[in-house]
Scaffold this motif. Structure first.
Motif, short mmCIF file in Angstrom:
data_model
loop_
_atom_site.label_atom_id
_atom_site.label_comp_id
_atom_site.label_asym_id
_atom_site.label_seq_id
_atom_site.Cartn_x
_atom_site.Cartn_y
_atom_site.Cartn_z
N ARG A 22 0.81 -1.22 0.00
CA ARG A 22 0.00 0.00 0.00
C ARG A 22 0.84 1.28 0.00
NH1 ARG A 22 -5.43 -1.46 1.45
NH2 ARG A 22 -5.62 -3.54 2.35
N ASP A 47 7.85 -7.68 2.70
CA ASP A 47 7.09 -8.44 1.70
C ASP A 47 6.67 -7.53 0.54
OD1 ASP A 47 5.60 -10.93 0.91
OD2 ASP A 47 3.90 -9.55 1.03
N SER A 151 2.01 -18.88 -2.60
CA SER A 151 0.99 -18.10 -1.89
C SER A 151 -0.37 -18.54 -2.40
CB SER A 151 1.22 -16.61 -2.15
OG SER A 151 0.22 -15.83 -1.55
N ASN A 152 -1.31 -18.66 -1.49
CA ASN A 152 -2.70 -19.02 -1.82
C ASN A 152 -2.80 -20.39 -2.49
OD1 ASN A 152 -3.75 -16.36 -0.99
ND2 ASN A 152 -2.64 -15.61 -2.78
N GLN A 173 1.88 -18.20 1.65
CA GLN A 173 1.24 -16.97 2.19
C GLN A 173 -0.26 -17.06 1.92
OE1 GLN A 173 1.66 -12.43 1.02
NE2 GLN A 173 3.53 -13.07 2.06
N SER A 220 -3.38 -9.85 5.29
CA SER A 220 -4.59 -9.14 5.73
C SER A 220 -5.00 -9.53 7.17
CB SER A 220 -5.75 -9.37 4.76
OG SER A 220 -5.59 -8.63 3.58
N PHE A 222 -5.68 -7.73 9.64
CA PHE A 222 -6.67 -6.82 10.26
C PHE A 222 -7.94 -6.69 9.45
CE2 PHE A 222 -2.44 -5.20 11.49
CZ PHE A 222 -2.52 -5.44 12.85
N GLN A 223 -7.93 -7.19 8.21
CA GLN A 223 -9.12 -7.04 7.37
C GLN A 223 -10.21 -8.02 7.83
OE1 GLN A 223 -9.39 -4.72 4.58
NE2 GLN A 223 -7.69 -3.97 5.81
N GLU A 256 -4.32 -3.67 18.18
CA GLU A 256 -3.63 -4.32 17.05
C GLU A 256 -2.77 -5.49 17.53
OE1 GLU A 256 -3.80 -1.08 17.54
OE2 GLU A 256 -4.61 -0.20 15.70
N GLY A 275 -0.07 -4.81 6.77
CA GLY A 275 -0.22 -4.00 5.57
C GLY A 275 -0.42 -2.53 5.86
N THR A 276 -0.47 -2.17 7.15
CA THR A 276 -0.71 -0.77 7.49
C THR A 276 0.46 0.11 7.04
OG1 THR A 276 -1.10 0.79 9.28
CG2 THR A 276 0.22 -1.13 9.83
N THR A 277 0.12 1.33 6.63
CA THR A 277 1.16 2.31 6.28
C THR A 277 1.31 3.36 7.37
OG1 THR A 277 -0.53 3.58 5.10
CG2 THR A 277 0.78 2.03 3.79
N THR A 278 0.68 3.10 8.52
CA THR A 278 0.74 4.04 9.65
C THR A 278 1.78 3.55 10.64
OG1 THR A 278 -1.63 4.39 9.37
CG2 THR A 278 -0.66 5.16 11.44
N ARG A 281 0.75 2.20 14.01
CA ARG A 281 0.05 0.91 13.98
C ARG A 281 1.04 -0.25 13.82
NH1 ARG A 281 -5.01 2.92 10.26
NH2 ARG A 281 -6.35 3.55 11.98
N1 LIG Z 1 -0.31 -13.14 -0.99
C1 LIG Z 1 -1.39 -12.45 -1.27
O1 LIG Z 1 -2.24 -12.85 -2.10
C2 LIG Z 1 -1.61 -11.14 -0.57
C3 LIG Z 1 -2.82 -10.43 -0.74
C4 LIG Z 1 -2.96 -9.22 -0.07
C5 LIG Z 1 -1.94 -8.72 0.73
N2 LIG Z 1 -0.76 -9.42 0.84
C6 LIG Z 1 0.34 -8.92 1.71
O2 LIG Z 1 -0.17 -8.75 2.99
C7 LIG Z 1 0.04 -7.40 3.46
C8 LIG Z 1 -1.09 -7.02 4.33
O3 LIG Z 1 -2.30 -6.94 3.60
P1 LIG Z 1 -3.40 -5.85 3.96
O4 LIG Z 1 -2.84 -4.50 3.82
O5 LIG Z 1 -4.64 -6.19 3.22
O6 LIG Z 1 -3.61 -6.19 5.50
P2 LIG Z 1 -4.03 -5.48 6.83
O7 LIG Z 1 -2.79 -5.21 7.61
O8 LIG Z 1 -5.03 -6.38 7.43
O9 LIG Z 1 -4.77 -4.14 6.44
C9 LIG Z 1 -4.11 -2.90 6.39
C10 LIG Z 1 -5.09 -1.86 5.95
O10 LIG Z 1 -6.06 -1.67 7.00
C11 LIG Z 1 -6.06 -0.29 7.38
N3 LIG Z 1 -6.34 -0.17 8.82
C12 LIG Z 1 -7.35 0.56 9.35
N4 LIG Z 1 -7.38 0.47 10.68
C13 LIG Z 1 -6.34 -0.34 11.02
C14 LIG Z 1 -5.84 -0.79 12.25
N5 LIG Z 1 -6.39 -0.45 13.43
N6 LIG Z 1 -4.76 -1.60 12.25
C15 LIG Z 1 -4.17 -1.95 11.08
N7 LIG Z 1 -4.60 -1.55 9.86
C16 LIG Z 1 -5.69 -0.74 9.84
C17 LIG Z 1 -4.69 0.21 7.01
O11 LIG Z 1 -4.76 1.62 6.85
P3 LIG Z 1 -3.47 2.55 7.08
O12 LIG Z 1 -2.47 2.15 6.04
O13 LIG Z 1 -4.01 3.91 6.85
O14 LIG Z 1 -2.98 2.32 8.47
C18 LIG Z 1 -4.45 -0.52 5.70
O15 LIG Z 1 -5.17 0.12 4.64
C19 LIG Z 1 0.21 -6.58 2.17
O16 LIG Z 1 1.00 -5.42 2.37
C20 LIG Z 1 0.92 -7.57 1.28
O17 LIG Z 1 2.31 -7.53 1.58
C21 LIG Z 1 -0.60 -10.62 0.22
#
Ligand SMILES: NC(=O)c1ccc[n+]([C@@H]2O[C@H](COP(=O)([O-])OP(=O)(O)OC[C@H]3O[C@@H](n4cnc5c(N)ncnc54)[C@H](OP(=O)(O)O)[C@@H]3O)[C@@H](O)[C@H]2O)c1
Length: 310
Positions: A22, A47, A151-152, A173, A220, A222-223, A256, A275-278, A281
């Motif tokens: 992100r 990653d 992955s997957n 992954q 993901s 946190f999603q 978190e 995946g957060t960019t904060t 967090r």
């Molecule tokens: N292998 C695959 O198929 C696959 C697929 C997807 C992702 N990935 C990998 O997994 C990583 C993580 O994926 P993801 O970004 O979907 O996962 P995540 O860490 O579950 O979600 C992060 C997103 O949630 C937001 N967010 C809002 N509130 C949050 C909180 N309290 N704590 C944490 N995040 C919060 C973040 O916003 P802010 O940035 O504004 O904090 C960010 O947009 C990716 O960077 C990538 O490296 C792999």
């Protein structure tokens, strides 16, 4: 930060990873602060994927431009990237040509000579495992990739690759959070007629990975579901958030950290891909690396997320 030797490699790795999917629109300073915060928390594993960014290799390039790693700094981190998704067609591509070309492009974008780990991003229905084996051999013998994974992938898909690929497949992954945990939930509801939760859709991937020393990396974390927003603080999950808040107060850590600890508490010794960019967090999540939730707390979170405990 809890660390371990990644089975099948000599890499010492943390159980929390910084995902850089992100960062495309972040400034140099924002990317630097994000990575520095992660490093300060002990997160030395990064990653990437060819497909992350506005165009191919966009986030890899953004990372390299911002960080400008010296050779010494490069050696201090584990850089993982992925190949096999081509968004503008043919979509999934595990051909020899694509894998080798994608890695070369990743190395150029990242400004490095080698990837520590290369993953095949999402299963290619047209996979020819002999071609994957040939690509992995070429990349390994040229010193461009040091370890390989997927992955997957399901157990059957991994077995097919393993029949031809010489190198150990060390990582799978997979999407995993408290609220998106079918890989764990199905086993808990085994043999329950009438429960959708008991349906095994991934071939029993957690047990398979444990049996074959393949480290699961949870993406993901946190999603709530598939990129539909975080469950933390969401009014879709009042019961779960009440439990998270209570445990967060008990252990004196941010919410978190509880979300991360639910994954790191699993004995499969998984890694959590943030995946957060904060930066705050990232620091908060890192506190879940070695937080020993009790069995009762782990199951309470699982049930509060809506899963059945028969
Ligand atoms: N292998 C695959 O198929 C696959 C697929 C997807 C992702 N990935 C990998 O997994 C990583 C993580 O994926 P993801 O970004 O979907 O996962 P995540 O860490 O579950 O979600 C992060 C997103 O949630 C937001 N967010 C809002 N509130 C949050 C909180 N309290 N704590 C944490 N995040 C919060 C973040 O916003 P802010 O940035 O504004 O904090 C960010 O947009 C990716 O960077 C990538 O490296 C792999």
């Amino acid at each position: 930060m809890k660390t371990f030797t990644l089975p099948g490699t000599e890499l010492a790795v943390p159980n929390v990873i910084l995902g850089l999917m992100r960062i495309q629109d972040k400034s140099d300073e924002e990317v630097r602060t994000l990575v520095r915060t992660a490093r300060d928390a002990g997160i030395t594993f990064l990653d990437h994927a060819a497909v992350y960014g506005a165009s191919a290799h966009g986030c890899e390039r953004r990372f390299a431009e911002a960080l400008q790693l010296t050779p010494t700094e490069r050696e201090q981190v584990v850089i993982q990237s992925k190949a096999g998704i081509v968004t503008d067609g043919p979509y999934f591509d595990f051909s020899y040509e694509h894998i080798v070309e994608s890695v070369h492009e990743s190395l150029t974008a990242l400004g490095t000579d080698y990837l520590d780990i290369l993953l095949l991003h999402r299963p290619d229905a047209l996979v020819e495992p002999e071609e994957v084996a040939r690509a992995f051999d070429a990349l390994a013998s040229a010193g461009k990739v040091r370890a390989f994974g997927v992955s997957n992938h399901t157990p059957g898909q991994i077995d097919l690759l393993r029949r031809f690929v010489e190198q150990p497949l060390v990582v799978n992954q997979l999407q995993l959070s408290i609220t998106h945990a079918p890989m764990i939930a199905q086993g808990v509801a085994a043999n329950m007629q009438g429960s959708g939760q008991s349906v095994v859709r991934d071939g029993g991937i957690v047990d398979y990975c444990r049996l074959h020393d393949i480290t699961i990396q949870a993406w993901s974390p946190f999603q709530a579901g598939f990129f539909d927003g975080p469950f933390l603080g969401s009014d879709r999950y009042p019961e779960l958030n009440a439990v998270v808040d209570r445990l967060s107060a008990k252990y004196a850590v941010p919410a978190e950290a509880i979300a991360v600890a639910w994954i790191t508490r699993h004995p499969a010794r998984m890694q959590v891909v943030l995946g957060t960019t904060t930066p705050s967090r990232v620091a908060a999540a890192a506190q879940g690396s070695d937080l020993p939730l009790t069995r009762a707390e782990w199951y309470e979170l699982f049930r509060a997320a809506g899963y059945l405990l028969p």
